[in-house]
Design an enzyme around this catalytic site. Structure first.
Site, PDB file in Angstrom:
ATOM      1  N   HIS A  18      45.143 -34.946  -1.482  1.00  0.00           N
ATOM      2  CA  HIS A  18      44.053 -36.000  -0.863  1.00  0.00           C
ATOM      3  C   HIS A  18      42.830 -35.809  -1.489  1.00  0.00           C
ATOM      4  CE1 HIS A  18      42.991 -38.112   3.137  1.00  0.00           C
ATOM      5  NE2 HIS A  18      41.948 -38.064   2.332  1.00  0.00           N
ATOM      6  N   LYS A  19      42.045 -36.903  -1.830  1.00  0.00           N
ATOM      7  CA  LYS A  19      40.741 -36.654  -2.559  1.00  0.00           C
ATOM      8  C   LYS A  19      39.731 -36.071  -1.686  1.00  0.00           C
ATOM      9  CE  LYS A  19      38.967 -40.055  -5.287  1.00  0.00           C
ATOM     10  NZ  LYS A  19      37.976 -41.460  -5.120  1.00  0.00           N
ATOM     11  N   HIS A  20      39.161 -35.038  -2.342  1.00  0.00           N
ATOM     12  CA  HIS A  20      38.337 -34.154  -1.765  1.00  0.00           C
ATOM     13  C   HIS A  20      37.243 -33.578  -2.653  1.00  0.00           C
ATOM     14  CE1 HIS A  20      41.487 -31.194  -2.428  1.00  0.00           C
ATOM     15  NE2 HIS A  20      40.274 -30.364  -2.298  1.00  0.00           N
ATOM     16  N   LEU A  21      36.084 -33.803  -2.631  1.00  0.00           N
ATOM     17  CA  LEU A  21      35.109 -33.040  -3.255  1.00  0.00           C
ATOM     18  C   LEU A  21      34.419 -31.760  -2.360  1.00  0.00           C
ATOM     19  CD1 LEU A  21      34.170 -36.590  -3.292  1.00  0.00           C
ATOM     20  CD2 LEU A  21      32.530 -35.748  -4.895  1.00  0.00           C
TER      21      LEU A  21
END
Length: 287
Positions: free
Chosen positions: A145-148
């Site tokens: 899941h996209k996470h910076l």
């Protein structure tokens, strides 16, 4: 804004620690010099059995499990714009380690957007520190899941400065350069001075696209090829990746700010024998 955000982070930290939702991994540090560049290897002490178990829990999760949909409310700092949430890293090695997570599912290999960078800049415009991204499993991402990610000003930020201090001082904003001592394909892009989160986020997005273009990467392709980026208030660096580990040593974006992590003390000698620069070159795209 900075005091409010920092207070929210610290209140969430305190609450999550009290409830047991936060499971920090305490480490010891070993400095290693390579070609005049200082690296730090963090390692879990053989005495810290509880922390060693936490490392195993962090890396051996069910691949179908998504800890961000929804995130644990005990770890959730709050909104960072309309599309992102700030969530504490459940297994932090560095204090106040914050994840900038998309509210709706997007893949970690999806292109980064203007909105992603503005969410990161919402943190960095007020608190400084270092932002980074692991673009896919081959680049060290442990979640799909996209996470910076963001960490406060620490030795990693300072060490990135040691690299950028050797770049041309008169490089204009958004121009890019390479560091002759780094034996992997990369680019550094200078950022302009920005006074607010939106302008900083837009500048980061522009710098990222410039950096990708200089490396022959299409920043809009989906899925993106594996890469890391790191960004301070002054510079961004982009590094294409080819593999997640070398000689069983896993490397994520912070490795390219001179910070490596190993699970067992004996792996320190593996890093020393290989050499940090050779280790990083082995997982990055060659020149």
């Amino acid at each position: 804004m900075s005091d409010d955000l920092l207070q929210r982070i610290d209140r969430t930290l305190s609450r999550a620690a009290d409830s047991g939702a936060l499971l920090p991994i305490r480490t010891e540090r070993t400095p290693i010099q390579d070609a005049g560049i200082g690296f730090t290897v963090r390692w879990v002490s053989t005495l810290a059995h509880k922390d060693a178990a936490r490392v195993e829990a962090a890396v051996k999760r069910d691949p179908g499990f998504n800890p961000f949909l929804p995130p644990d409310p005990e770890l959730t700092v709050g909104p960072l714009g309309e599309q992102h949430l700030g969530v504490l890293n459940k297994f932090p090695v560095i204090d106040r380690h914050l994840l900038i997570v998309t509210r709706a599912f997007e893949a970690q290999t999806a292109p980064l957007t203007r909105t992603d960078f503005i969410a990161l800049a919402t943190v960095m415009a007020s608190l400084g520190g270092l932002g980074f991204y692991n673009g896919g499993s081959e680049a060290g991402a442990s979640q799909r899941h996209k996470h910076l990610q963001w960490i406060p000003d620490a030795e990693e930020t300072a060490r990135l400065g040691l690299f950028t201090d050797q770049l041309p001082a008169d490089l204009p904003p958004f121009a890019h350069a390479t560091h002759a001592a780094l034996p992997w394909r990369h680019t550094f892009v200078r950022l302009p001075r920005c006074d607010d989160a939106v302008s900083l986020g837009e500048a980061m997005h522009h710098a990222f696209r410039n950096g990708c273009e200089s490396l022959g990467i299409d920043a809009a392709t989906d899925p993106m090829p594996p890469y890391n980026f790191l960004v301070s208030r002054d510079w961004m660096t982009v590094i294409p990746r080819i593999r997640e580990r070398h000689e069983n040593i896993s490397v994520n974006a912070l490795g390219f700010a001179g910070s490596l992590f190993v699970r067992r003390p004996e792996e320190i000698e593996t890093v020393r024998a290989i050499g940090p620069l050779r280790l990083l070159a082995a997982v990055a795209r060659p020149h």
